[in-house]
Design a protein around this motif. Structure first.
Motif, PDB file in Angstrom:
ATOM      1  N   UNK A   1       0.746  -1.202   0.075  1.00 63.65           N
ATOM      2  CA  UNK A   1       0.041   0.104   0.021  1.00 63.65           C
ATOM      3  C   UNK A   1       0.835   1.408  -0.052  1.00 63.65           C
ATOM      4  N   UNK A   2       1.860   1.297   0.447  1.00 61.13           N
ATOM      5  CA  UNK A   2       2.871   2.521   0.635  1.00 61.13           C
ATOM      6  C   UNK A   2       3.255   2.943  -0.953  1.00 61.13           C
ATOM      7  N   UNK A   3       3.598   1.859  -1.694  1.00 60.56           N
ATOM      8  CA  UNK A   3       3.989   2.136  -3.015  1.00 60.56           C
ATOM      9  C   UNK A   3       3.022   2.637  -3.903  1.00 60.56           C
ATOM     10  N   UNK A   4       1.774   1.966  -3.654  1.00 62.37           N
ATOM     11  CA  UNK A   4       0.425   2.345  -4.340  1.00 62.37           C
ATOM     12  C   UNK A   4       0.100   3.862  -3.916  1.00 62.37           C
ATOM     13  N   UNK A   5       0.192   4.245  -2.726  1.00 62.01           N
ATOM     14  CA  UNK A   5      -0.329   5.489  -2.235  1.00 62.01           C
ATOM     15  C   UNK A   5       0.783   6.509  -2.887  1.00 62.01           C
ATOM     16  N   UNK A   6       2.182   6.266  -2.932  1.00 60.09           N
ATOM     17  CA  UNK A   6       3.250   7.289  -3.492  1.00 60.09           C
ATOM     18  C   UNK A   6       2.932   7.291  -4.955  1.00 60.09           C
ATOM     19  N   UNK A   7       2.586   6.109  -5.773  1.00 59.80           N
ATOM     20  CA  UNK A   7       2.457   6.275  -7.079  1.00 59.80           C
ATOM     21  C   UNK A   7       1.095   6.883  -7.645  1.00 59.80           C
ATOM     22  N   UNK A   8       0.038   6.558  -6.859  1.00 60.04           N
ATOM     23  CA  UNK A   8      -1.125   7.075  -7.311  1.00 60.04           C
ATOM     24  C   UNK A   8      -1.225   8.588  -7.018  1.00 60.04           C
ATOM     25  N   UNK A   9      -0.565   9.033  -5.850  1.00 62.30           N
ATOM     26  CA  UNK A   9      -0.695  10.495  -5.386  1.00 62.30           C
ATOM     27  C   UNK A   9       0.217  11.421  -6.372  1.00 62.30           C
TER      28      UNK A   9
END
Length: 585
Positions: A497-505
């Motif tokens: 989820x941290x990767x997903x958050x960084x990428x999408x943001x």
């Protein structure tokens, strides 16, 4: 003198290239003035630059040697050309198979063909297999005792085999081998190191031993390692890229590193007397007074061996051994973080008295490999912020310098793989081995996209872990899951989820404010944004099986399987052979 001249030339090339690239970056950042954020971006860029520049010049040198030398291996390791292959093997050699919570059947599958080959060579009496177990799982320990006892009985009278399990895995793998050295090391002149996931043919072992016999100056001789054919889609694509990147890079680095080569901890031969005397790794002491053991022991042992006056060499042939890669992104990340933690321990040795300058460079570069990850993520954050806050594209980057810098960075990033790809495409035999030119080009494109997606995911993982290291967070040394398996969506989300958050943001902010930059941001943020589906889909066994049958990320061993691998009955090779693929030159 020649080696010194090569090292000076390499240093000049790298320093000159870094200076020119930084100058180009300054030009790109000049529109709107060179402010504090620009200086911060340049500083972060300077951290990641050495790794890429070194990789570029290693690849260029390796490509030149591959294309224009009649014997590329002998060009970087002349003693290799002196081995005929019929010399008697006289050195008493231990084969060290280090295991921890592994399935004994897999170990036996990988080691029995080696025993057969050594016995058939007529030199089996010169070898002694030691299965050195650090297993702490009670069920696996019972199974080990049973299966390995059967192996000892089956080979009694033909090959010497010893099985030993430690009660405690003090010092991890390095401690395991150290205990062997203390108990049995004096009986042997050489030792072949193998991991539980590695396979080394008997012919390769005999070749390395013969080289060690010919040159008593060599303390460690490392063989090139390639990926074992797999039915995991993740492992297939990853090791296709590894296969492309390793040979040109290794040959190029061996050209100038020479007797200060690498040691990767397995698929290598050690000269035991100097190894025992000079390569002992005592525990390190933390700031709180706690003793910790070195995880990434191999390169430290290499620099200590070189400091003792012995050579550390690499033999860059692709038929010397294979290794299994983790079948999923999550397992790969776990192993990668263990390497990260181990490499971060190297700073304690940078100023150690007596080390060769090249050895210090190797340790520093190994640290930069992971320190570069927070720098990349810092650049992603800075770039996103600068785009969001800027009122016009003209104040962000100078178009001509910015585009030139981007192209140059991509060339450096992929240069080891590009060099090997060109070498393959220029050779009819190599093209056919990889399934034909069109299939190879398609697979190269697939792997390129895969690398662009994977790398930022790992950078974020490293950044989080390194931040945790400041709070004394550590990786537990545990057994690895080697069989193909499904990754549940929930587990992938919890881990990524941290990767997903960084990428999408990052992508969302840029798309809303500076949509023209969105395609460029995909290079850094697309992988993290799709990390969860990437982990799930590349772990699907049905997709892995289909990819093997279709020839996706096809390896030469799947086109023409070496006899050494036939006894392993690998599912990937069986799948590849179910539907013969047409090849084109």
């Amino acid at each position: 003198m020649m080696i010194f001249a090569r090292r000076v030339a390499f240093a000049i090339l790298c320093l000159g290239t870094m200076a020119w690239t930084l100058w180009l970056a300054v030009l790109a950042l000049m529109p709107g003035g060179f402010g504090l954020l620009d200086a911060a971006a340049l500083g972060l860029f300077a951290i990641i630059l050495p790794w890429m520049v070194v990789g570029f010049w290693n690849a260029v040198i390796g490509f030149v040697i591959l294309r224009f030398s009649s014997d590329p291996v002998a060009a970087v390791l002349p003693i290799a050309g002196a081995v005929r292959g019929d010399e008697p093997v006289v050195a008493a050699t231990a084969i060290l198979m280090c295991v921890r919570n592994e399935q004994p059947a897999r170990i036996i599958r990988n080691i029995e063909p080696v025993l057969e080959g050594l016995h058939a060579s007529g030199f089996g009496a010169r070898f002694h297999l030691y299965i050195l177990s650090d297993t702490d799982d009670s069920e696996t320990a019972v199974l080990e005792e049973h299966r390995f006892s059967e192996l000892v009985t089956a080979w009694r009278g033909r090959m010497a085999i010893t099985y030993r399990r430690r009660a405690s895995n003090t010092g991890f793998k390095a401690g395991n081998i150290r205990e062997f050295c203390e108990q049995w090391g004096a009986r042997h002149e050489l030792a072949v190191t193998l991991d539980a996931d590695s396979y080394m043919p008997s012919d390769a072992i005999l070749r390395l031993v013969r080289i060690m016999q010919l040159d008593a100056r060599i303390g460690i001789l490392q063989g090139l390692i390639v990926g074992l054919p797999s039915t995991s889609l993740f492992a297939r694509v990853f090791q296709f890229g590894m296969r492309l990147g390793m040979r040109s890079y290794t040959i190029g680095s061996a050209w100038w590193q020479s007797d200060c080569g690498p040691y990767w901890g397995h698929n290598a031969v050690l000269r035991l007397e100097p190894f025992i005397r000079h390569c002992h790794l005592p525990p390190l002491t933390t700031a709180s007074g706690e003793e910790v053991h070195i995880l990434s022991h191999d390169q430290i042992e290499a620099v200590m061996m070189r400091a003792a006056g012995y050579h550390v060499r690499v033999l860059p042939r692709e038929d010397l051994g294979w290794e299994e890669n983790p079948p999923t992104l999550l397992e790969f990340m776990q192993r990668d973080l263990r390497w990260c933690q181990g490499n971060m321990q190297y700073w304690r040795f940078l100023l150690r008295p007596g080390l060769n300058l090249v050895s210090r460079y190797q340790l520093a570069l190994a640290i930069l490999m992971f320190i570069g990850s927070p720098a990349w993520i810092g650049l992603l954050a800075l770039t996103t912020g600068m785009l969001v806050l800027c009122d016009t594209p003209a104040n962000i980057v100078r178009p001509d310098a910015g585009e030139a810098l981007l192209v140059w960075l991509l060339v450096m990033w992929f240069s080891p793989k590009i060099a090997r790809a060109l070498d393959v495409l220029f050779s009819s035999r190599e093209r056919q081995a990889f399934g034909g030119a069109s299939r190879f080009i398609l697979n190269f494109a697939i792997e390129t996209v895969f690398s662009i997606l994977l790398s930022p995911i790992l950078w974020i993982s490293h950044t989080i872990f390194l931040a945790g290291q400041l709070l004394n967070r550590e990786i537990r040394w545990s057994g690895q899951i080697r069989d193909d398996h499904v990754v549940p969506w929930k587990l992938a989300w919890l881990r990524l989820w941290p990767q997903t958050l960084v990428g999408c943001l990052s992508l969302g902010l840029v798309l809303m404010t500076q949509s023209w930059a969105f395609p460029y941001m995909l290079l850094l943020a697309a992988g993290p944004a799709v990390a969860v589906p990437l982990a799930v889909l590349t772990a699907q066994p049905v997709l892995g099986e289909l990819s093997a049958r279709l020839g996706i990320a096809r390896l030469p061993e799947e086109t023409a399987t070496p006899e050494d691998l036939l006894d392993l009955a690998l599912p990937a090779i069986e799948s590849a052979n179910r539907q013969p693929l047409a090849t084109s030159s």
